[in-house]
Motif scaffolding. Structure first.
Motif, PDB file in Angstrom:
ATOM      1  N   TYR A  33      38.671  64.191  68.673  1.00 33.62           N
ATOM      2  CA  TYR A  33      39.748  64.533  69.611  1.00 33.62           C
ATOM      3  C   TYR A  33      40.009  63.371  70.576  1.00 33.62           C
ATOM      4  O   TYR A  33      41.168  62.998  70.830  1.00 33.62           O
ATOM      5  N   LYS A  34      38.956  62.778  71.124  1.00 29.81           N
ATOM      6  CA  LYS A  34      39.118  61.656  72.053  1.00 29.81           C
ATOM      7  C   LYS A  34      39.719  60.436  71.363  1.00 29.81           C
ATOM      8  O   LYS A  34      40.515  59.701  71.956  1.00 29.81           O
ATOM      9  N   ALA A  35      39.358  60.211  70.093  1.00 34.63           N
ATOM     10  CA  ALA A  35      39.934  59.091  69.348  1.00 34.63           C
ATOM     11  C   ALA A  35      41.432  59.313  69.127  1.00 34.63           C
ATOM     12  O   ALA A  35      42.236  58.380  69.254  1.00 34.63           O
ATOM     13  N   ALA A  36      41.816  60.556  68.818  1.00 33.37           N
ATOM     14  CA  ALA A  36      43.239  60.861  68.639  1.00 33.37           C
ATOM     15  C   ALA A  36      43.995  60.724  69.952  1.00 33.37           C
ATOM     16  O   ALA A  36      45.142  60.251  69.979  1.00 33.37           O
ATOM     17  N   GLU A  37      43.363  61.119  71.049  1.00 33.24           N
ATOM     18  CA  GLU A  37      43.989  60.995  72.370  1.00 33.24           C
ATOM     19  C   GLU A  37      44.209  59.529  72.729  1.00 33.24           C
ATOM     20  O   GLU A  37      45.264  59.154  73.265  1.00 33.24           O
ATOM     21  N   ALA A  38      43.221  58.665  72.426  1.00 31.82           N
ATOM     22  CA  ALA A  38      43.349  57.239  72.706  1.00 31.82           C
ATOM     23  C   ALA A  38      44.433  56.601  71.836  1.00 31.82           C
ATOM     24  O   ALA A  38      45.205  55.755  72.297  1.00 31.82           O
ATOM     25  N   SER A  39      44.535  57.022  70.574  1.00 38.43           N
ATOM     26  CA  SER A  39      45.562  56.489  69.682  1.00 38.43           C
ATOM     27  C   SER A  39      46.955  56.862  70.165  1.00 38.43           C
ATOM     28  O   SER A  39      47.888  56.048  70.102  1.00 38.43           O
ATOM     29  N   LEU A  40      47.114  58.083  70.672  1.00 31.69           N
ATOM     30  CA  LEU A  40      48.409  58.515  71.194  1.00 31.69           C
ATOM     31  C   LEU A  40      48.791  57.704  72.433  1.00 31.69           C
ATOM     32  O   LEU A  40      49.943  57.257  72.564  1.00 31.69           O
ATOM     33  N   ALA A  41      47.825  57.487  73.322  1.00 34.87           N
ATOM     34  CA  ALA A  41      48.093  56.694  74.527  1.00 34.87           C
ATOM     35  C   ALA A  41      48.471  55.264  74.167  1.00 34.87           C
ATOM     36  O   ALA A  41      49.380  54.675  74.769  1.00 34.87           O
ATOM     37  N   SER A  42      47.808  54.697  73.153  1.00 33.81           N
ATOM     38  CA  SER A  42      48.113  53.337  72.717  1.00 33.81           C
ATOM     39  C   SER A  42      49.512  53.255  72.119  1.00 33.81           C
ATOM     40  O   SER A  42      50.262  52.303  72.375  1.00 33.81           O
ATOM     41  N   ALA A  43      49.892  54.255  71.319  1.00 36.62           N
ATOM     42  CA  ALA A  43      51.223  54.258  70.698  1.00 36.62           C
ATOM     43  C   ALA A  43      52.316  54.390  71.746  1.00 36.62           C
ATOM     44  O   ALA A  43      53.358  53.732  71.667  1.00 36.62           O
ATOM     45  N   LYS A  44      52.093  55.246  72.748  1.00 38.60           N
ATOM     46  CA  LYS A  44      53.082  55.403  73.819  1.00 38.60           C
ATOM     47  C   LYS A  44      53.202  54.124  74.648  1.00 38.60           C
ATOM     48  O   LYS A  44      54.305  53.751  75.059  1.00 38.60           O
ATOM     49  N   ALA A  45      52.066  53.471  74.906  1.00 36.96           N
ATOM     50  CA  ALA A  45      52.102  52.227  75.675  1.00 36.96           C
ATOM     51  C   ALA A  45      52.890  51.149  74.945  1.00 36.96           C
ATOM     52  O   ALA A  45      53.666  50.402  75.556  1.00 36.96           O
ATOM     53  N   GLU A  46      52.697  51.073  73.624  1.00 36.66           N
ATOM     54  CA  GLU A  46      53.438  50.087  72.831  1.00 36.66           C
ATOM     55  C   GLU A  46      54.936  50.405  72.843  1.00 36.66           C
ATOM     56  O   GLU A  46      55.775  49.502  72.919  1.00 36.66           O
ATOM     57  N   ARG A  47      55.278  51.695  72.780  1.00 37.15           N
ATOM     58  CA  ARG A  47      56.688  52.083  72.854  1.00 37.15           C
ATOM     59  C   ARG A  47      57.282  51.728  74.211  1.00 37.15           C
ATOM     60  O   ARG A  47      58.414  51.224  74.297  1.00 37.15           O
ATOM     61  N   ASP A  48      56.510  51.974  75.273  1.00 35.50           N
ATOM     62  CA  ASP A  48      57.012  51.719  76.626  1.00 35.50           C
ATOM     63  C   ASP A  48      57.175  50.229  76.909  1.00 35.50           C
ATOM     64  O   ASP A  48      57.878  49.850  77.855  1.00 35.50           O
ATOM     65  N   ARG A  49      56.525  49.383  76.123  1.00 38.32           N
ATOM     66  CA  ARG A  49      56.698  47.946  76.302  1.00 38.32           C
ATOM     67  C   ARG A  49      58.135  47.520  75.993  1.00 38.32           C
ATOM     68  O   ARG A  49      58.574  46.449  76.403  1.00 38.32           O
ATOM     69  N   GLY A  50      58.835  48.353  75.292  1.00 41.33           N
ATOM     70  CA  GLY A  50      60.232  48.054  74.993  1.00 41.33           C
ATOM     71  C   GLY A  50      61.175  48.413  76.133  1.00 41.33           C
ATOM     72  O   GLY A  50      62.371  48.101  76.063  1.00 41.33           O
ATOM     73  N   VAL A  51      60.661  49.071  77.169  1.00 43.34           N
ATOM     74  CA  VAL A  51      61.472  49.415  78.343  1.00 43.34           C
ATOM     75  C   VAL A  51      61.180  48.391  79.433  1.00 43.34           C
ATOM     76  O   VAL A  51      60.060  48.327  79.951  1.00 43.34           O
TER      77      VAL A  51
END
Length: 275
Positions: A107-125
């Motif tokens: 669960y914690k690994a999935a939570e970290a992966s989601l946070a990483s994906a959102k951070a990469e998306r937000d780099r485009g803003v």
């Protein structure tokens, strides 16, 4: 012997003024660049536009990043549901407690992966790092930046406070202190007061002079970046006496000075320095 006219001269502390030509300079200037790849789908600023800290300047879209966020979100939701369901079974003793450790790790690994994906998306803003004025927008909507992360999107400058920058010779540097007041006269005729914010400790290689910055208020943004200015600095006080210009004379050796009456009513020449 002949008669001479004398006048008393009182020595007091005098603060000499140093007038130098310089220029204004924005306190902060930054080029907002693409931090990731993508296609420029939104460009929310134009030249001369005022922006606030946190305003969205531009958006770089990438379908792959959105897909990664969706995939990470799905995995997170799955791991969360599994953890909740199996925790109930573990509490009832149906499953061994050792499984709980593995489920929580997943669960914690999935939570970290989601946070990483959102951070990469937000780099485009791309957002404004502080309040300022947009001075250049070299990018255009629709331009792709897949292969050149770091491409300039817009240039932002902060106009308040504004700096008046001058170069001071080493002979005058010792008399300038941080915090001292200064008067700045712009080429437009506008006169403002500020204070010395910075005195360089090393010389400018090309001129062998020292950079001095005077901070001046510019809340209305009327003082532009790069305008010619005259800066008047107050130097350290020195003992001085005010005398009539007619009292100055030049000795046979070419020195500037005054004649004084010494003991015994004798006239003597004393060299002086004009401050």
């Amino acid at each position: 012997p002949f008669r001479v006219e004398v006048t008393a001269a009182k020595v007091v502390d005098h603060s000499p003024k140093l007038s130098l030509s310089g220029r204004t300079e924005a306190d902060h200037k930054v080029s907002i660049v693409a931090r990731t790849g993508g296609v420029l789908t939104q460009l929310n600023v134009t030249r001369g536009q005022h922006v606030k800290k946190g305003d969205v300047v531009a958006v770089l879209a990438d379908e792959a990043r959105e897909a990664q966020v969706a995939q990470a979100q799905a995995l997170y939701d799955q791991r969360k549901a599994e953890l909740q369901a199996r925790r109930e079974l573990i509490d009832k003793g149906t499953l061994p407690k050792l499984d709980l450790v593995n489920l929580e790790a997943q669960y914690k690994a999935a939570e970290a992966s989601l946070a990483s994906a959102k951070a990469e998306r937000d780099r485009g803003v791309l957002r404004a790092p502080w309040d300022g004025v947009v001075t250049d927008v070299p990018a255009e909507v629709g331009a792709a930046a897949f292969s050149f992360t770091g491409t300039p999107i817009a240039t932002l400058v902060a106009l308040d406070p504004m700096l008046a920058v001058v170069e001071v010779s080493e002979q005058k540097l010792a008399g300038i202190k941080v915090g001292e007041t200064a008067k700045v006269r712009l080429i437009t005729g506008h006169v403002v007061r500020g204070h010395v914010r910075y005195v360089a400790k090393s010389t400018t290689n090309a001129t062998r002079t020292y950079r001095v910055e005077v901070e001046i208020p510019n809340t209305d943004g009327k003082i532009p970046d790069g305008i010619t200015s005259e800066v008047v600095l107050s130097l350290n006080p020195v003992p001085a006496a005010q005398i009539p210009r007619s009292a100055l004379t030049i000795s046979a050796a070419g020195d500037v000075g005054v004649r004084v009456v010494e003991q015994g009513d004798k006239v003597a020449f004393v060299p002086v320095h004009i401050v």
